[in-house]
Design a protein around this motif. Structure first.
Motif, PDB file in Angstrom:
ATOM      1  N   GLU A   1      44.061  42.468  30.241  1.00  0.00           N
ATOM      2  CA  GLU A   1      42.617  42.329  30.457  1.00  0.00           C
ATOM      3  C   GLU A   1      42.305  41.612  31.766  1.00  0.00           C
ATOM      4  O   GLU A   1      43.000  40.682  32.165  1.00  0.00           O
ATOM      5  CB  GLU A   1      41.986  41.557  29.296  1.00  0.00           C
ATOM      6  N   PHE A   2      41.200  42.045  32.380  1.00  0.00           N
ATOM      7  CA  PHE A   2      40.631  41.363  33.532  1.00  0.00           C
ATOM      8  C   PHE A   2      39.902  40.136  32.996  1.00  0.00           C
ATOM      9  O   PHE A   2      39.107  40.236  32.073  1.00  0.00           O
ATOM     10  CB  PHE A   2      39.667  42.313  34.245  1.00  0.00           C
ATOM     11  N   VAL A   3      40.163  38.946  33.557  1.00  0.00           N
ATOM     12  CA  VAL A   3      39.621  37.708  33.006  1.00  0.00           C
ATOM     13  C   VAL A   3      38.458  37.154  33.816  1.00  0.00           C
ATOM     14  O   VAL A   3      37.406  36.817  33.268  1.00  0.00           O
ATOM     15  CB  VAL A   3      40.734  36.631  32.893  1.00  0.00           C
ATOM     16  N   HIS A   4      38.637  37.047  35.146  1.00  0.00           N
ATOM     17  CA  HIS A   4      37.621  36.355  35.947  1.00  0.00           C
ATOM     18  C   HIS A   4      37.744  36.753  37.413  1.00  0.00           C
ATOM     19  O   HIS A   4      38.833  37.081  37.886  1.00  0.00           O
ATOM     20  CB  HIS A   4      37.815  34.836  35.801  1.00  0.00           C
ATOM     21  N   VAL A   5      36.638  36.673  38.127  1.00  0.00           N
ATOM     22  CA  VAL A   5      36.655  36.859  39.573  1.00  0.00           C
ATOM     23  C   VAL A   5      35.901  35.704  40.220  1.00  0.00           C
ATOM     24  O   VAL A   5      34.865  35.268  39.722  1.00  0.00           O
ATOM     25  CB  VAL A   5      36.042  38.215  40.007  1.00  0.00           C
ATOM     26  N   ILE A   6      36.475  35.185  41.289  1.00  0.00           N
ATOM     27  CA  ILE A   6      35.769  34.226  42.139  1.00  0.00           C
ATOM     28  C   ILE A   6      35.373  35.023  43.372  1.00  0.00           C
ATOM     29  O   ILE A   6      36.193  35.271  44.263  1.00  0.00           O
ATOM     30  CB  ILE A   6      36.662  33.025  42.525  1.00  0.00           C
ATOM     31  N   LYS A   7      34.140  35.480  43.405  1.00  0.00           N
ATOM     32  CA  LYS A   7      33.661  36.283  44.531  1.00  0.00           C
ATOM     33  C   LYS A   7      33.431  35.382  45.733  1.00  0.00           C
ATOM     34  O   LYS A   7      33.039  34.223  45.596  1.00  0.00           O
ATOM     35  CB  LYS A   7      32.371  37.004  44.158  1.00  0.00           C
ATOM     36  N   ASN A   8      33.672  35.932  46.919  1.00  0.00           N
ATOM     37  CA  ASN A   8      33.500  35.194  48.166  1.00  0.00           C
ATOM     38  C   ASN A   8      34.194  33.841  48.129  1.00  0.00           C
ATOM     39  O   ASN A   8      33.637  32.833  48.548  1.00  0.00           O
ATOM     40  CB  ASN A   8      32.011  35.047  48.505  1.00  0.00           C
ATOM     41  N   ALA A   9      35.400  33.831  47.617  1.00  0.00           N
ATOM     42  CA  ALA A   9      36.184  32.602  47.567  1.00  0.00           C
ATOM     43  C   ALA A   9      36.461  32.077  48.981  1.00  0.00           C
ATOM     44  O   ALA A   9      36.587  30.877  49.191  1.00  0.00           O
ATOM     45  CB  ALA A   9      37.496  32.853  46.832  1.00  0.00           C
ATOM     46  N   HIS A  10      36.523  32.995  49.928  1.00  0.00           N
ATOM     47  CA  HIS A  10      36.752  32.665  51.342  1.00  0.00           C
ATOM     48  C   HIS A  10      35.868  33.563  52.196  1.00  0.00           C
ATOM     49  O   HIS A  10      35.187  34.455  51.692  1.00  0.00           O
ATOM     50  CB  HIS A  10      38.217  32.883  51.710  1.00  0.00           C
ATOM     51  N   ASP A  11      35.917  33.327  53.513  1.00  0.00           N
ATOM     52  CA  ASP A  11      35.169  34.155  54.454  1.00  0.00           C
ATOM     53  C   ASP A  11      35.999  35.284  55.035  1.00  0.00           C
ATOM     54  O   ASP A  11      35.547  35.997  55.925  1.00  0.00           O
ATOM     55  CB  ASP A  11      34.633  33.290  55.609  1.00  0.00           C
ATOM     56  N   ASP A  12      37.224  35.455  54.541  1.00  0.00           N
ATOM     57  CA  ASP A  12      38.127  36.481  55.056  1.00  0.00           C
ATOM     58  C   ASP A  12      39.101  36.872  53.939  1.00  0.00           C
ATOM     59  O   ASP A  12      39.049  36.324  52.837  1.00  0.00           O
ATOM     60  CB  ASP A  12      38.895  35.915  56.261  1.00  0.00           C
ATOM     61  N   ASN A  13      40.017  37.800  54.226  1.00  0.00           N
ATOM     62  CA  ASN A  13      41.023  38.230  53.254  1.00  0.00           C
ATOM     63  C   ASN A  13      41.800  37.027  52.718  1.00  0.00           C
ATOM     64  O   ASN A  13      42.216  36.174  53.493  1.00  0.00           O
ATOM     65  CB  ASN A  13      42.034  39.176  53.902  1.00  0.00           C
TER      66      ASN A  13
END
Length: 190
Positions: A109-121
């Motif tokens: 299962e997919f659990v969580h996403v931290i979107k825009n954790a950084h400004d780049d890859n």
């Protein structure tokens, strides 16, 4: 992994080839990552795009293919880094879309996403052995996270364009962090 998409499994003690297996959906054009879970139960590989393949050891049968349910642009969201929790339950990925994703290895299962954790890859990840602290980095920014709450505890920028982050490692006792930069500087933190 070879360019011909084969994985070679060796026994370190006997120095012999134990098994040759066909890699799933891998290409020499993408950054493929391979890790064995700490409990030696699963082989985790990334494929071209944003997929994670979980294979059972020792049979190497595919157990799960992990895909982000939110992402329809698989190939624009390549996985750049991978960390696995010490209890072998979760895989953490750093991706081209600047996010960090968390997956349950056992259930798929997919659990969580931290979107825009950084400004780049997000090109690198490291996790403390007690699974409390996650370190993520891009070329020019490094962040230290509370893994449980997903809060940023510290953020550090590279000092200049020639001094970008290339690798990070945490000692097994969680007392030392080593950060390597492109100018061959190793920084130690306690």
């Amino acid at each position: 992994i070879s360019a011909s998409r084969w994985m070679y499994i060796y026994d370190i003690e006997t120095k012999t080839l134990v098994r040759t297996i066909k890699s799933y959906d891998m290409t020499y054009l993408s950054k493929n990552i391979i890790q064995v879970t700490p409990n030696n139960q699963y082989l985790i590989t990334t494929s071209i795009g944003a997929e994670i393949v979980v294979q059972q050891i020792p049979t190497f049968n595919r157990v799960h293919t992990l895909r982000d349910p939110e992402s329809s642009k698989v190939f624009s969201n390549e996985i750049r880094s991978l960390a696995i929790t010490s209890d072998s339950k979760f895989a953490i990925t750093g991706q081209n879309d600047k996010s960090i994703r968390i997956w349950n290895i056992v259930s798929g299962e997919f659990v969580h996403v931290i979107k825009n954790a950084h400004d780049d890859n997000v090109t690198g990840l490291a996790l403390t052995s007690d699974n409390k602290i996650l370190i993520s980095f891009t070329s020019y920014n490094l962040k230290i996270w509370n893994f449980e709450t997903k809060e940023v505890l510290h953020s550090q920028d590279a000092t200049d364009s020639h001094n970008y982050f290339v690798s990070v490692s945490i000692s097994p006792d969680n007392k030392l962090v080593v950060i390597a930069t492109a100018d061959r500087l190793l920084t130690l933190y306690k």
